[in-house]
Write a protein that holds these residues in place. Structure first.
Motif, short mmCIF file in Angstrom:
data_model
loop_
_atom_site.label_atom_id
_atom_site.label_comp_id
_atom_site.label_asym_id
_atom_site.label_seq_id
_atom_site.Cartn_x
_atom_site.Cartn_y
_atom_site.Cartn_z
N GLU A 179 25.95 3.95 -5.74
CA GLU A 179 24.67 3.24 -5.76
C GLU A 179 24.74 2.07 -4.78
OE1 GLU A 179 23.23 1.95 -9.52
OE2 GLU A 179 22.72 3.98 -10.13
N CYS A 180 23.66 1.88 -4.03
CA CYS A 180 23.57 0.78 -3.06
C CYS A 180 22.46 -0.16 -3.48
CB CYS A 180 23.28 1.34 -1.67
SG CYS A 180 24.58 2.42 -1.04
N PRO A 181 22.61 -1.46 -3.21
CA PRO A 181 21.55 -2.40 -3.60
C PRO A 181 20.29 -2.17 -2.77
CG PRO A 181 23.26 -3.51 -2.31
CD PRO A 181 23.75 -2.11 -2.57
N ASP A 182 19.15 -2.50 -3.36
CA ASP A 182 17.86 -2.37 -2.68
C ASP A 182 17.54 -3.60 -1.82
OD1 ASP A 182 17.32 0.18 -3.68
OD2 ASP A 182 16.43 -0.61 -5.50
N GLU A 230 0.82 -1.23 0.00
CA GLU A 230 0.00 0.00 0.00
C GLU A 230 0.84 1.27 0.00
OE1 GLU A 230 -3.85 -1.48 2.59
OE2 GLU A 230 -2.04 -0.89 3.70
N ILE A 231 2.16 1.14 0.12
CA ILE A 231 3.01 2.33 0.18
C ILE A 231 3.18 2.90 -1.22
CG2 ILE A 231 5.31 3.21 0.78
CD1 ILE A 231 5.54 0.83 2.73
N PRO A 232 2.75 4.14 -1.45
CA PRO A 232 2.92 4.74 -2.78
C PRO A 232 4.40 4.90 -3.13
CG PRO A 232 1.40 6.03 -1.40
CD PRO A 232 2.06 5.02 -0.52
N GLU A 233 4.74 4.68 -4.40
CA GLU A 233 6.11 4.84 -4.88
C GLU A 233 6.69 6.20 -4.50
OE1 GLU A 233 8.67 3.15 -6.99
OE2 GLU A 233 7.47 1.59 -6.11
N SER A 234 5.84 7.22 -4.55
CA SER A 234 6.30 8.59 -4.31
C SER A 234 6.81 8.82 -2.88
CB SER A 234 5.18 9.59 -4.62
OG SER A 234 4.06 9.31 -3.79
N MET A 235 6.44 7.94 -1.95
CA MET A 235 6.88 8.09 -0.56
C MET A 235 8.30 7.57 -0.34
SD MET A 235 3.72 7.26 1.93
CE MET A 235 2.31 8.33 2.03
N LEU A 236 8.78 6.73 -1.23
CA LEU A 236 10.08 6.11 -1.04
C LEU A 236 11.15 6.82 -1.86
CD1 LEU A 236 8.98 2.38 -1.22
CD2 LEU A 236 9.51 3.70 0.83
N PRO A 237 12.39 6.82 -1.38
CA PRO A 237 13.47 7.41 -2.17
C PRO A 237 13.69 6.63 -3.47
CG PRO A 237 14.19 6.97 0.09
CD PRO A 237 12.85 6.31 -0.10
N ARG A 238 14.42 7.23 -4.38
CA ARG A 238 14.74 6.54 -5.63
C ARG A 238 15.48 5.24 -5.33
NH1 ARG A 238 16.91 11.67 -7.45
NH2 ARG A 238 18.90 10.66 -7.16
N PRO A 239 15.31 4.23 -6.19
CA PRO A 239 16.05 2.98 -5.99
C PRO A 239 17.56 3.23 -5.95
CG PRO A 239 14.36 2.68 -7.65
CD PRO A 239 14.40 4.15 -7.34
N ASN A 240 18.27 2.42 -5.17
CA ASN A 240 19.73 2.41 -5.09
C ASN A 240 20.35 3.67 -4.50
OD1 ASN A 240 19.05 0.96 -8.09
ND2 ASN A 240 20.00 -0.28 -6.50
N THR A 241 19.53 4.47 -3.77
CA THR A 241 20.05 5.66 -3.12
C THR A 241 20.52 5.30 -1.72
OG1 THR A 241 18.49 7.06 -4.33
CG2 THR A 241 19.50 8.01 -2.36
N ASP A 290 21.54 -16.58 2.28
CA ASP A 290 20.15 -16.53 1.84
C ASP A 290 20.01 -15.58 0.65
OD1 ASP A 290 19.31 -18.23 3.82
OD2 ASP A 290 18.75 -16.63 5.20
N PRO A 291 19.53 -16.07 -0.50
CA PRO A 291 19.28 -15.15 -1.61
C PRO A 291 18.19 -14.15 -1.22
CG PRO A 291 19.21 -17.42 -2.37
CD PRO A 291 19.23 -17.44 -0.87
N ALA A 292 18.34 -12.93 -1.62
CA ALA A 292 17.36 -11.89 -1.30
C ALA A 292 16.62 -11.51 -2.58
CB ALA A 292 18.06 -10.67 -0.71
N LEU A 293 15.31 -11.74 -2.58
CA LEU A 293 14.52 -11.34 -3.75
C LEU A 293 14.20 -9.86 -3.67
CD1 LEU A 293 12.04 -14.35 -4.07
CD2 LEU A 293 14.18 -13.97 -5.26
N GLY A 294 13.76 -9.30 -4.72
CA GLY A 294 13.42 -7.88 -4.82
C GLY A 294 14.12 -7.44 -6.07
N SER A 295 15.32 -7.08 -5.94
CA SER A 295 16.33 -7.22 -6.94
C SER A 295 16.96 -8.50 -6.43
CB SER A 295 17.28 -6.05 -6.90
OG SER A 295 16.54 -4.84 -6.99
#
Length: 200
Positions: free
Chosen positions: A116-119, A97-108, A181-186
């Motif tokens: 760049e940092c992994p997500d 439910e979290i809108p994209e606009s509330m989160l920082p850009r990916p890899n920030t 443990d593999p991390a999904l997401g990226s």
């Protein structure tokens, strides 16, 4: 006069610009991270979620992005605080439910020096971590064919980078790698150490 719901304590500022923008505070017994979204009158609106120590360390070390910390949790809270960090309102949101606009850009990341940092959280003691990102990779699922293709690529790269030349030609069951443990997401795959099994 409206009474606050509670007051944040044990504040650790991670980033400020005239006022706290990103910080960690204790909510009850648990640490939580807060990111300022906007001002609403005399109060600030923040997105917040509980955070484990490994994610705090990862954020400071550049092993996970700010966005990644929020995406790793099942839910988040939108809270209103005054300048003394008294909380007057809060609303719980599921991650979906979290809108994209509330989160920082990916890899920030937290610091510019990290680039760049992994997500997703990178293993701290990994010999080698390989990070994939793309449309087909998300936290809920990944196509089996995509996963197997990426794992095969990682195995080939690891054998060529980590294994001494004389061991590269051995069967996979003889010279292999322990993987965290593999991390999904990226997708983050972290190789912890090589292992060898010699048959008589």
């Amino acid at each position: 006069m409206v009474e606050p719901l509670y007051k944040l304590s044990d504040i650790e500022h991670l980033y400020s610009f005239d006022e706290p923008v990103l910080f960690i505070a204790r909510v009850g017994f648990l640490p939580a991270i807060f990111l300022k979204l906007q001002d609403i009158g005399e109060r600030g609106e923040f997105i917040s979620c509980y955070i484990q120590e490994e994610y705090i360390d990862g954020l400071k070390d550049g092993r996970i992005s700010i966005r990644g910390v929020f995406e790793a949790q099942k839910d988040a809270h939108i809270v209103e605080c005054d300048e003394y960090l008294n909380v007057y309102a809060e609303k719980c949101l599921l991650r979906s439910e979290i809108p994209e606009s509330m989160l920082p850009r990916p890899n920030t990341g937290l610091y510019l020096r990290h680039g760049e940092c992994p997500d997703v959280l990178q293993e701290k003691d990994a010999l080698l971590s390989i990070y994939f990102r793309g449309v087909e990779l998300n936290r809920e699922h990944i196509l089996y064919s995509t996963l197997m293709s990426l794992l095969s690529s990682v195995q080939s790269l690891a054998r060529n980078v980590i294994a001494p030349p004389e061991l590269r030609g051995l069967r996979h069951s003889t010279f292999d790698f322990l993987v965290g443990d593999p991390a999904l997401g990226s997708l983050m795959i972290s190789i912890k150490k090589p292992t060898a099994t010699w048959e008589n």
